[in-house]
Design a protein around this motif. Structure first.
Motif, PDB file in Angstrom:
ATOM      1  N   ALA A 107       0.696  -1.250   0.012  1.00 14.59           N
ATOM      2  CA  ALA A 107       0.022   0.065  -0.093  1.00 14.59           C
ATOM      3  C   ALA A 107       0.760   1.240   0.017  1.00 14.59           C
ATOM      4  N   ALA A 108       1.847   1.265   0.622  1.00 12.27           N
ATOM      5  CA  ALA A 108       2.791   2.296   0.817  1.00 12.27           C
ATOM      6  C   ALA A 108       3.604   2.522  -0.440  1.00 12.27           C
ATOM      7  N   ILE A 155       7.790  12.045   1.361  1.00  7.96           N
ATOM      8  CA  ILE A 155       6.712  11.641   0.118  1.00  7.96           C
ATOM      9  C   ILE A 155       5.737  10.764   0.975  1.00  7.96           C
ATOM     10  N   ILE A 156       6.066   9.904   1.565  1.00  5.72           N
ATOM     11  CA  ILE A 156       5.049   8.870   2.450  1.00  5.72           C
ATOM     12  C   ILE A 156       3.863   9.689   2.966  1.00  5.72           C
ATOM     13  N   LEU A 157       4.445  10.631   3.892  1.00  2.60           N
ATOM     14  CA  LEU A 157       3.510  11.456   4.757  1.00  2.60           C
ATOM     15  C   LEU A 157       2.337  11.917   3.685  1.00  2.60           C
ATOM     16  N   GLY A 158       2.960  12.738   2.464  1.00  6.28           N
ATOM     17  CA  GLY A 158       2.033  13.501   1.935  1.00  6.28           C
ATOM     18  C   GLY A 158       1.719  14.673   2.485  1.00  6.28           C
ATOM     19  N   HIS A 159       0.651  15.668   1.628  1.00  6.34           N
ATOM     20  CA  HIS A 159       0.446  17.077   2.102  1.00  6.34           C
ATOM     21  C   HIS A 159      -0.428  16.621   3.295  1.00  6.34           C
ATOM     22  N   ARG A 160      -0.117  17.264   4.424  1.00 10.88           N
ATOM     23  CA  ARG A 160      -0.885  17.162   5.877  1.00 10.88           C
ATOM     24  C   ARG A 160      -1.134  15.555   6.187  1.00 10.88           C
TER      25      ARG A 160
END
Length: 298
Positions: free
Chosen positions: A200-201, A246-251
């Motif tokens: 999924a990641a 990158i994995i966290l993404g925006h907020r």
């Protein structure tokens, strides 16, 4: 049981040659992780094909490649170790890509075991090209090495999947089933859960990440006082702060999405509701550090 055969087979091929998808098609359920990113299979996940006339145990190896890191070297050693232990090897080459140096590199390695272990040439993804191209690919493959058999298949539309199953089974030794009926894989659940999170990641992430993600399931236990809910705590390890971003993404949107997707697959795998707690951690250059490789399970 008279004439019953059982034994081990593994699929080899360049990364992304369709090995995991083929494993899933033969077993009939999603166990090996599939991703459009190369190099996603790390663990020897065994899919088990139960038939009335035999049992075919599929061992999934990471794609063999020219190693650049210690992790790459370990993966390659794992591949060769697996080859020496199976009864038949399926060499997968996709129908839509020219036979290249990577395939020839693998064929040269396979030649070393071909005297002891039958190697079957498999042209995968035949649904993507014309019959003419499939025929040309079979001819091209024939020139690469001397195969015990050659077969075109498509895991996508099921073309010749049963025929392949017959063919591989025919090359196994006679003997009783090695696993109880109903089992699909002998991987511990935690490993499978970690792989589903990793899959999924990886979805939709730029190419620099695949090798740099490792997932460790810290604990998996039923919620106190409830037998219908499983708490899963997992850490996603990356090598650099930029990868974490990158994995966290925006907020944190992307990580949320990863959690939702992974949870859906885990619930399906385990047949229970799951609360998934995900954290991203940085393990600097873990692919080159023997201590960290051990800690992350390699």
């Amino acid at each position: 049981m008279d004439g019953y055969r059982s034994g081990f087979a593994c699929f080899v091929g360049r990364p992304n040659a369709g090995k995991s998808t083929l494993t899933n098609a033969l077993v009939g359920t999603k166990i090996a992780i599939t991703s459009s990113k190369p190099q996603t299979t790390r663990h020897t996940i065994r899919g088990i094909v139960h038939r009335s006339d035999g049992q075919l145990i599929l061992v999934d190896t990471p794609g063999l490649h020219r190693p650049r890191t210690l992790l790459g070297q370990r993966l390659n050693d794992l591949v060769r170790e697996t080859w020496s232990e199976v009864d038949v090897v399926g060499f997968c080459v996709p129908a839509d890509q020219k036979v290249g140096p990577g395939d020839k590199f693998i064929a040269a390695e396979l030649e070393k075991i071909a005297k002891r272990t039958p190697v079957v040439g498999i042209v995968t993804k035949t649904d993507l090209v014309s019959q003419q191209q499939v025929a040309e690919q079979l001819l091209a493959l024939q020139n690469v090495m001397d195969f015990a058999d050659l077969i075109p298949v498509s895991a996508q539309d099921g073309f010749q999947v049963d025929t392949l199953s017959d063919l591989l089974l025919g090359k196994l030794p006679e003997g009783p089933p090695l696993y109880p009926d109903g089992e699909l894989t002998d991987e511990p659940e935690q490993t499978l859960v970690a792989e589903l999170i990793r899959e999924a990641a990886l979805e939709g992430v730029r190419d620099e990440l695949p090798h740099s993600i490792a997932v460790v399931v810290e604990e998996m236990l039923p919620r106190e006082g409830r037998d219908d809910l499983l708490d899963v705590h997992a850490n996603v390890f990356v090598e650099r702060p930029s990868q974490k971003a990158i994995i966290l993404g925006h907020r944190g949107e992307r990580l949320k999405q990863v959690g939702i997707t992974a949870r859906r697959h885990i619930e399906k795998l385990l047949g229970t509701r799951v609360y998934l707690d995900l954290h991203i951690k940085i393990a600097k250059d873990w692919q080159r550090d023997p201590k960290q490789l051990r800690r992350l399970g390699f």
